[in-house]
Write a protein that holds these residues in place. Sequence first.
Motif, PDB file in Angstrom:
ATOM      1  N   LYS A  35      32.045  55.801  40.673  1.00  0.00           N
ATOM      2  CA  LYS A  35      33.332  55.503  40.051  1.00  0.00           C
ATOM      3  C   LYS A  35      34.352  55.100  41.108  1.00  0.00           C
ATOM      4  O   LYS A  35      34.565  55.836  42.072  1.00  0.00           O
ATOM      5  N   PRO A  36      35.012  53.958  40.942  1.00  0.00           N
ATOM      6  CA  PRO A  36      36.090  53.597  41.873  1.00  0.00           C
ATOM      7  C   PRO A  36      37.339  54.434  41.603  1.00  0.00           C
ATOM      8  O   PRO A  36      37.529  54.950  40.499  1.00  0.00           O
ATOM      9  N   LYS A  37      38.179  54.560  42.630  1.00  0.00           N
ATOM     10  CA  LYS A  37      39.414  55.321  42.515  1.00  0.00           C
ATOM     11  C   LYS A  37      40.606  54.405  42.774  1.00  0.00           C
ATOM     12  O   LYS A  37      40.495  53.410  43.484  1.00  0.00           O
ATOM     13  N   TYR A  38      41.756  54.793  42.228  1.00  0.00           N
ATOM     14  CA  TYR A  38      42.961  53.972  42.366  1.00  0.00           C
ATOM     15  C   TYR A  38      43.623  54.199  43.727  1.00  0.00           C
ATOM     16  O   TYR A  38      43.777  55.332  44.182  1.00  0.00           O
ATOM     17  N   CYS A  39      44.022  53.081  44.368  1.00  0.00           N
ATOM     18  CA  CYS A  39      44.788  53.122  45.613  1.00  0.00           C
ATOM     19  C   CYS A  39      45.874  52.051  45.547  1.00  0.00           C
ATOM     20  O   CYS A  39      45.623  50.935  45.082  1.00  0.00           O
ATOM     21  N   GLU A  40      47.062  52.377  46.012  1.00  0.00           N
ATOM     22  CA  GLU A  40      48.142  51.392  46.102  1.00  0.00           C
ATOM     23  C   GLU A  40      47.820  50.453  47.265  1.00  0.00           C
ATOM     24  O   GLU A  40      47.599  50.893  48.387  1.00  0.00           O
ATOM     25  N   LEU A  41      47.814  49.127  46.996  1.00  0.00           N
ATOM     26  CA  LEU A  41      47.420  48.151  48.010  1.00  0.00           C
ATOM     27  C   LEU A  41      48.504  47.102  48.215  1.00  0.00           C
ATOM     28  O   LEU A  41      49.172  46.690  47.257  1.00  0.00           O
ATOM     29  N   THR A  42      48.647  46.651  49.446  1.00  0.00           N
ATOM     30  CA  THR A  42      49.492  45.497  49.733  1.00  0.00           C
ATOM     31  C   THR A  42      48.634  44.231  49.634  1.00  0.00           C
ATOM     32  O   THR A  42      47.396  44.299  49.596  1.00  0.00           O
ATOM     33  N   ASP A  43      49.287  43.072  49.634  1.00  0.00           N
ATOM     34  CA  ASP A  43      48.542  41.810  49.587  1.00  0.00           C
ATOM     35  C   ASP A  43      47.637  41.677  50.812  1.00  0.00           C
ATOM     36  O   ASP A  43      46.492  41.216  50.706  1.00  0.00           O
ATOM     37  N   ARG A  62      39.505  43.455  40.805  1.00  0.00           N
ATOM     38  CA  ARG A  62      39.432  44.906  40.993  1.00  0.00           C
ATOM     39  C   ARG A  62      40.387  45.346  42.099  1.00  0.00           C
ATOM     40  O   ARG A  62      41.047  46.384  41.976  1.00  0.00           O
ATOM     41  N   PHE A  63      40.478  44.559  43.164  1.00  0.00           N
ATOM     42  CA  PHE A  63      41.403  44.903  44.239  1.00  0.00           C
ATOM     43  C   PHE A  63      42.851  44.796  43.770  1.00  0.00           C
ATOM     44  O   PHE A  63      43.703  45.580  44.190  1.00  0.00           O
ATOM     45  N   ARG A  64      43.145  43.812  42.915  1.00  0.00           N
ATOM     46  CA  ARG A  64      44.509  43.697  42.377  1.00  0.00           C
ATOM     47  C   ARG A  64      44.880  44.934  41.558  1.00  0.00           C
ATOM     48  O   ARG A  64      46.041  45.345  41.525  1.00  0.00           O
ATOM     49  N   GLU A  65      43.891  45.511  40.913  1.00  0.00           N
ATOM     50  CA  GLU A  65      44.124  46.726  40.127  1.00  0.00           C
ATOM     51  C   GLU A  65      44.129  47.979  41.007  1.00  0.00           C
ATOM     52  O   GLU A  65      44.425  49.079  40.523  1.00  0.00           O
ATOM     53  N   GLY A  66      43.796  47.812  42.286  1.00  0.00           N
ATOM     54  CA  GLY A  66      43.802  48.941  43.214  1.00  0.00           C
ATOM     55  C   GLY A  66      42.634  49.890  43.053  1.00  0.00           C
ATOM     56  O   GLY A  66      42.709  51.043  43.500  1.00  0.00           O
TER      57      GLY A  66
END
Length: 275
Positions: A35-43, A62-66
Amino acid sequence: MKKKTKIILIILSVLLAAGIAGISYRIHIYREDSKPKYCELTDKEREFLNAFRDYNGRDMERFREGMLYEYEIMQLDWLRRVYADLEERYPGYQFYISDKTAPGMFGPAGYSLYYTKEETTGREFDTQAYFKDGDYAYEKDNFYAYFVEEEYAAYVGELLKEKGVDKIAKTGGIMLTAMGKECDGSITVEEIVNEHIEKMSPAVRIYLATKGMTEEECKKQGEEIQEKLEEINLRGIYYIHFCDMTEEEIVSSEDMIDIYIHSCESWNWGKEENK
């Protein structure tokens, strides 16, 4: 068993171990968790993860969704620590890391290489991240060279002028050795000469205005300059270019000078050889 055969077997075993380590690293990195987990990401972080996973944009949603898998979270943590170290060492500068190589068979042994660019200067350089017990430990880079390499090359040029070498119109330099926090934006020529030159071995280019001179005359002067470089005794590589141009033409040229009557190269081992 002969000594030579033993040496060859030792070398092969080291290479095999490095290769296995690299393969194991890749297997670990590309193993997907349940299961992937949510992370706040910059561009910048999204672009790095996409490049590192080599998905060519397929996983950007998926990366845009963090949403990141465990090994991606690990890579993100290491990336942020590299950024933090760079920003601490060079305050006021903005860095962009586009990709990295893994250590071992698929990359340099002993460290991960991060491809880095400083955005305000446009300077591209290498950042080496070292790990201990499977975790990020520290980084080395050669962005310090941006602040001092031209000044250092000019310093060598002045030393040669003091020894009677005239016609020096232009100098240039480059320092490829990655250094730790002992070298930052405040580094000076004196620190390089007195503390770091044995490790750095800078490369210096010296351009001489020799319009009207023959190649034989240039070769003779090249031998004299090499002797003076040995007297100066600063560890490094020196490229001496005799240009069929006037000093004004060389100074005003924006491109690297490529009109040579003669060129020569000198390797100096510095203080180590005289110990």
